[in-house]
Motif scaffolding. Structure first.
Motif, mmCIF file in Angstrom:
data_model
loop_
_atom_site.group_PDB
_atom_site.id
_atom_site.type_symbol
_atom_site.label_atom_id
_atom_site.label_comp_id
_atom_site.label_asym_id
_atom_site.label_seq_id
_atom_site.Cartn_x
_atom_site.Cartn_y
_atom_site.Cartn_z
ATOM 1 N N GLN A 1 0.822 -1.204 0.000
ATOM 2 C CA GLN A 1 0.000 0.000 0.000
ATOM 3 C C GLN A 1 0.862 1.262 0.000
ATOM 4 O O GLN A 1 0.569 2.235 -0.694
ATOM 5 N N VAL A 2 1.946 1.217 0.819
ATOM 6 C CA VAL A 2 2.835 2.380 0.851
ATOM 7 C C VAL A 2 3.493 2.596 -0.507
ATOM 8 O O VAL A 2 3.594 3.723 -1.009
ATOM 9 N N GLN A 3 3.928 1.491 -1.150
ATOM 10 C CA GLN A 3 4.549 1.590 -2.457
ATOM 11 C C GLN A 3 3.571 2.142 -3.495
ATOM 12 O O GLN A 3 3.920 2.985 -4.322
ATOM 13 N N GLN A 4 2.321 1.637 -3.452
ATOM 14 C CA GLN A 4 1.310 2.140 -4.383
ATOM 15 C C GLN A 4 1.033 3.620 -4.147
ATOM 16 O O GLN A 4 0.858 4.395 -5.102
ATOM 17 N N SER A 5 0.989 4.028 -2.886
ATOM 18 C CA SER A 5 0.758 5.444 -2.581
ATOM 19 C C SER A 5 1.895 6.305 -3.101
ATOM 20 O O SER A 5 1.682 7.394 -3.654
ATOM 21 N N GLU A 6 3.152 5.807 -2.919
ATOM 22 C CA GLU A 6 4.293 6.564 -3.425
ATOM 23 C C GLU A 6 4.242 6.684 -4.945
ATOM 24 O O GLU A 6 4.506 7.751 -5.515
ATOM 25 N N GLU A 7 3.897 5.571 -5.623
ATOM 26 C CA GLU A 7 3.810 5.628 -7.084
ATOM 27 C C GLU A 7 2.709 6.578 -7.528
ATOM 28 O O GLU A 7 2.874 7.328 -8.504
ATOM 29 N N ALA A 8 1.579 6.567 -6.810
ATOM 30 C CA ALA A 8 0.482 7.478 -7.163
ATOM 31 C C ALA A 8 0.897 8.924 -6.971
ATOM 32 O O ALA A 8 0.589 9.795 -7.799
ATOM 33 N N MET A 9 1.634 9.206 -5.879
ATOM 34 C CA MET A 9 2.074 10.576 -5.635
ATOM 35 C C MET A 9 3.073 11.020 -6.697
ATOM 36 O O MET A 9 3.034 12.171 -7.161
ATOM 37 N N GLN A 10 3.983 10.099 -7.084
ATOM 38 C CA GLN A 10 4.929 10.447 -8.143
ATOM 39 C C GLN A 10 4.209 10.731 -9.462
ATOM 40 O O GLN A 10 4.544 11.671 -10.192
ATOM 41 N N THR A 11 3.195 9.905 -9.765
ATOM 42 C CA THR A 11 2.428 10.108 -11.001
ATOM 43 C C THR A 11 1.702 11.441 -10.985
ATOM 44 O O THR A 11 1.707 12.195 -11.971
ATOM 45 N N LEU A 12 1.089 11.768 -9.854
ATOM 46 C CA LEU A 12 0.395 13.051 -9.727
ATOM 47 C C LEU A 12 1.371 14.218 -9.808
ATOM 48 O O LEU A 12 1.081 15.263 -10.385
#
Length: 237
Positions: free
Chosen positions: A152-163
Motif C-alpha cells: 500500500q505504501v509503495q502504491q501510494s508513493e507511485e500514485a504521488m509520483q504520477t500526480l
C-alpha cells in the motif's frame, strides 16, 4: 542335674526354632514389599544372615547327635536334624518365590510410572507443538499484514509520483489560452457570454479549424500561437 551335652542340644533346638521363625517373617516381608529395589535388597541381606545362623545351629545339633552315647538318642537327634534341614530347604524355596513375586510387582510399578510419565511427556509435547503452531500462525499473519502495508505504501508513493509528474503539465495546459479566446478560459461555441467577433476574425476561422484537425494546439504545436496574437489579429481587423 542335666548333662552339659543335653543343655547344648536344648539351646541348639531353641536357636533353630528362633531363626526359622525370623526367616519366615522376613520372607513374608519380601512378599509384601512393593519396592523400591533397595528395600528388597536390604530384606534379602537380612534373610541371608538368618539362614547362615540357622545352618550353623543345625550343624551344631548334628554334631551333638553324633556324639551321643546311646544309639537311640543319636538317631532321634539325627532325625531332628533332618527335619530342620528340610524346613530350611522349604524356607529357601519360599524365599526364592517371594523374591520373584516382589520383583514382578516392582517391575509392574516401574512400568506404570513410565507409562504415566510418558503420558505427561506426550501432553507436554502436544502443548509445545500447539504453542509452536499458534506462534507460527501469528508470525505468518503479521508478515502478511506487513507485506500488505508495504504494498500500500509503495502504491501510494507511485500514485504521488504520477500526480507530481502530471500536475505541471495539466497546469500549463489549463493556463494556456485556446484559439479564439482572449483569456484562455473559454472555447468557441461556449454558452458563456463573449464579445462579438469582428468581421476580420471570420476570415481566419478556417485556419484555426485546420490547426485543430492537425493537433497543432497552442500547447503542443510548433507555432507560437498565444493570446497576444489573437488580440493583434482582432485589432488589425
Amino acid at each position: 542335674m542335666a548333662a552339659p551335652q543335653d543343655v547344648h542340644v536344648r539351646i541348639c533346638n531353641q536357636e533353630i526354632v528362633k531363626f526359622d521363625l525370623e526367616v519366615k517373617a522376613l520372607i513374608q516381608d519380601i512378599r509384601d514389599c512393593s519396592g523400591p529395589l533397595s528395600a528388597l535388597t536390604e530384606l534379602n541381606t537380612k534373610v541371608k544372615e538368618k539362614f547362615q545362623q540357622l545352618r550353623h545351629r543345625i550343624q551344631e545339633l548334628e554334631q551333638s547327635a553324633k556324639e551321643q552315647d546311646k544309639e537311640s538318642e543319636k538317631q532321634a537327634l539325627l532325625q531332628e536334624v533332618e527335619n530342620h534341614k528340610k524346613q530350611m530347604l522349604s524356607n529357601q524355596t519360599s524365599w526364592r518365590k517371594a523374591n520373584l513375586t516382589c520383583k514382578i510387582a516392582i517391575d509392574n510399578l516401574e512400568k506404570a510410572e513410565l507409562l504415566q510419565g510418558g503420558d505427561l511427556f506426550r501432553q507436554r509435547k502436544t502443548a509445545k507443538e500447539s504453542l509452536a503452531q499458534t506462534s507460527s500462525a501469528i508470525t505468518e499473519s503479521l508478515m502478511g499484514i506487513s507485506r500488505m502495508m508495504s504494498q500500500q505504501v509503495q502504491q501510494s508513493e507511485e500514485a504521488m509520483q504520477t500526480l507530481g509528474k502530471a500536475g505541471p503539465v495539466a497546469g500549463s495546459c489549463s493556463r494556456s489560452p485556446r484559439p479564439g479566446t482572449g483569456t484562455g478560459t473559454g472555447t468557441l461555441g461556449s454558452s458563456t457570454s463573449a464579445p462579438a467577433l469582428p468581421p476580420g476574425l471570420l476570415l481566419i476561422l478556417p485556419g484555426l479549424s485546420w490547426m485543430q484537425t492537425k493537433n497543432l494546439s497552442p500547447c503542443r504545436g510548433p507555432s507560437s500561437w498565444d493570446g497576444s496574437s489573437s488580440q493583434s489579429i482582432i485589432a488589425e481587423s
